[in-house]
Design a protein around this motif. Structure first.
Motif, PDB file in Angstrom:
ATOM      1  N   VAL A   1       1.234   4.697   1.363  1.00 43.11           N
ATOM      2  CA  VAL A   1       0.603   5.383   2.496  1.00 43.11           C
ATOM      3  C   VAL A   1       0.947   6.865   2.587  1.00 43.11           C
ATOM      4  N   ALA A   2       2.073   7.261   2.063  1.00 45.83           N
ATOM      5  CA  ALA A   2       2.466   8.666   2.177  1.00 45.83           C
ATOM      6  C   ALA A   2       3.635   8.904   1.224  1.00 45.83           C
ATOM      7  N   HIS A  19       2.542  -5.528   3.804  1.00 43.69           N
ATOM      8  CA  HIS A  19       1.846  -6.410   4.748  1.00 43.69           C
ATOM      9  C   HIS A  19       2.094  -7.859   4.336  1.00 43.69           C
ATOM     10  N   ARG A  33       6.574  -5.399  12.156  1.00 46.05           N
ATOM     11  CA  ARG A  33       5.977  -5.513  13.485  1.00 46.05           C
ATOM     12  C   ARG A  33       4.642  -6.234  13.368  1.00 46.05           C
ATOM     13  N   VAL A  37       3.623  -5.906   9.483  1.00 44.27           N
ATOM     14  CA  VAL A  37       3.655  -4.736   8.609  1.00 44.27           C
ATOM     15  C   VAL A  37       5.016  -4.062   8.740  1.00 44.27           C
ATOM     16  N   GLU A  92       0.924  -6.717  13.745  1.00 45.34           N
ATOM     17  CA  GLU A  92      -0.262  -5.871  13.901  1.00 45.34           C
ATOM     18  C   GLU A  92      -1.486  -6.727  13.670  1.00 45.34           C
ATOM     19  N   TYR A  93      -2.458  -6.612  14.562  1.00 39.76           N
ATOM     20  CA  TYR A  93      -3.679  -7.415  14.442  1.00 39.76           C
ATOM     21  C   TYR A  93      -4.353  -7.168  13.093  1.00 39.76           C
ATOM     22  N   TYR A  94      -4.780  -8.285  12.457  1.00 43.47           N
ATOM     23  CA  TYR A  94      -5.552  -8.163  11.216  1.00 43.47           C
ATOM     24  C   TYR A  94      -6.906  -8.823  11.356  1.00 43.47           C
ATOM     25  N   SER A  95      -6.908 -10.105  11.753  1.00 42.15           N
ATOM     26  CA  SER A  95      -8.171 -10.804  12.009  1.00 42.15           C
ATOM     27  C   SER A  95      -7.884 -11.955  12.960  1.00 42.15           C
ATOM     28  N   GLU A  97       9.791   1.796   9.179  1.00 40.02           N
ATOM     29  CA  GLU A  97       9.349   1.017  10.345  1.00 40.02           C
ATOM     30  C   GLU A  97       9.710  -0.436  10.097  1.00 40.02           C
ATOM     31  N   VAL A 146       6.359   6.482   0.509  1.00 41.99           N
ATOM     32  CA  VAL A 146       6.456   5.528   1.621  1.00 41.99           C
ATOM     33  C   VAL A 146       5.403   4.450   1.394  1.00 41.99           C
ATOM     34  N   ARG A 206      -0.349 -11.169  10.865  1.00 39.15           N
ATOM     35  CA  ARG A 206       0.182 -10.198   9.913  1.00 39.15           C
ATOM     36  C   ARG A 206       1.347  -9.431  10.518  1.00 39.15           C
ATOM     37  N   SER A 221       3.675   0.650   2.688  1.00 42.34           N
ATOM     38  CA  SER A 221       3.519  -0.384   3.704  1.00 42.34           C
ATOM     39  C   SER A 221       3.535  -1.727   2.998  1.00 42.34           C
ATOM     40  N   GLU A 277       0.836  -1.200   0.000  1.00 48.38           N
ATOM     41  CA  GLU A 277       0.000   0.000   0.000  1.00 48.38           C
ATOM     42  C   GLU A 277       0.867   1.244   0.000  1.00 48.38           C
ATOM     43  N   ARG A 318       7.295  -0.639   6.916  1.00 47.64           N
ATOM     44  CA  ARG A 318       7.170   0.526   6.039  1.00 47.64           C
ATOM     45  C   ARG A 318       8.540   0.930   5.517  1.00 47.64           C
TER      46      ARG A 318
END
Lengths: 139, 103
Positions: A45-46, A63, A114, A126, A116-119, A111, A59, A124, A61, A43, A128
């Motif tokens: 993101v910036a 995943h 790390r 992520v 990160e909760y997904y489901s 980044e 930048v 997952r 991401s 993705e 950056r």
């Protein structure tokens, strides 16, 4: 009617990174429920861009999605492969997409990967990254 | 030559660090953090407004250090996305906003 466009612009970073990670595993712009695992999503993101300097610094991401039922160690190993593949861009300054070559001036880890909760069923990580993309002729 | 650009940079950086550590820049830092909060809230998705309103100065400037953050329990889900929502990345966008080239 004719429409004019700028002769130079940066390549699409999402397309480039998807192409870069695809040899590793299924990678796309978005994830749809039921997509096979493991898989990656890239993705945008910036980012910043300087027309005067003919340079873009997006930048992204990245995943990495893994089947939770296979356990955290398996997911950890898959995610490490993703990061290692991305770090290769520190030395490899080109991504080939078909007949087109996308130049990568630099890679920064914004980044580190790390969790990160997904489901409830998918693990997952992520990470950056910032990439330097020079303007190139539009083809 | 006794001095170089690197040495000048080092001297200026040290002077800045000393002034910051002494608290001389705290008022300016608080002002800057308020601007960060405004930009971050501008990038925040709004449904109930709870996340946007949770973006605040979480540590006022003291001796050159301060902190801005989102205190909502949904902050990470909004920053990185989840099965149910996209990756809005308001924090990343804010950082890039202040990193953009000044031309």
């Amino acid at each position: 009617m004719t429409v004019d466009f700028a002769l130079y612009a940066a390549d699409d970073v999402q397309t480039a990174i998807v192409a870069w990670l695809t040899p590793l595993r299924r990678t796309g712009f978005e994830r749809t429920a039921g997509d096979p695992l493991p898989s990656c999503v890239v993705e945008l993101v910036a980012g910043t861009e300087s027309v005067g300097q003919s340079f873009s610094d997006p930048v992204v991401s990245v995943h990495t999605f893994c089947d939770k039922s296979l356990g955290a160690p398996a997911a950890r190993d898959e995610c490490a492969k993703t990061h290692n593949r991305m770090l290769l861009l520190f030395d490899e300054h080109e991504i080939t997409i078909g007949t087109r070559v996308v130049g990568i001036d630099y890679l920064e880890v914004v980044e580190s990967p790390r969790w990160e909760y997904y489901s409830d069923n998918i693990l997952r990580k992520v990470a950056r990254y910032r990439l330097g993309l020079p303007y190139v002729p539009n083809i | 030559m006794a001095s170089s650009a690197d040495e000048v940079h080092t001297i200026l950086a040290e002077g800045f660090d000393q002034a910051a550590a002494a608290g001389h820049l705290d008022a300016a830092l608080d002002e800057f953090m308020a601007e960060v909060v405004t930009v971050w809230q501008g990038y925040s998705p709004v449904r109930t407004g709870a996340y946007r309103n949770s973006v605040q100065i979480t540590q006022a400037a003291r001796d050159g250090k301060g902190q801005v953050g989102a205190t909502s329990v949904k902050a990470n889900l909004i920053e990185y996305g989840s099965e149910h929502n996209p990756e809005y990345a308001p924090r990343a966008k804010t950082i890039e906003y202040f990193n953009r080239p000044q031309t």
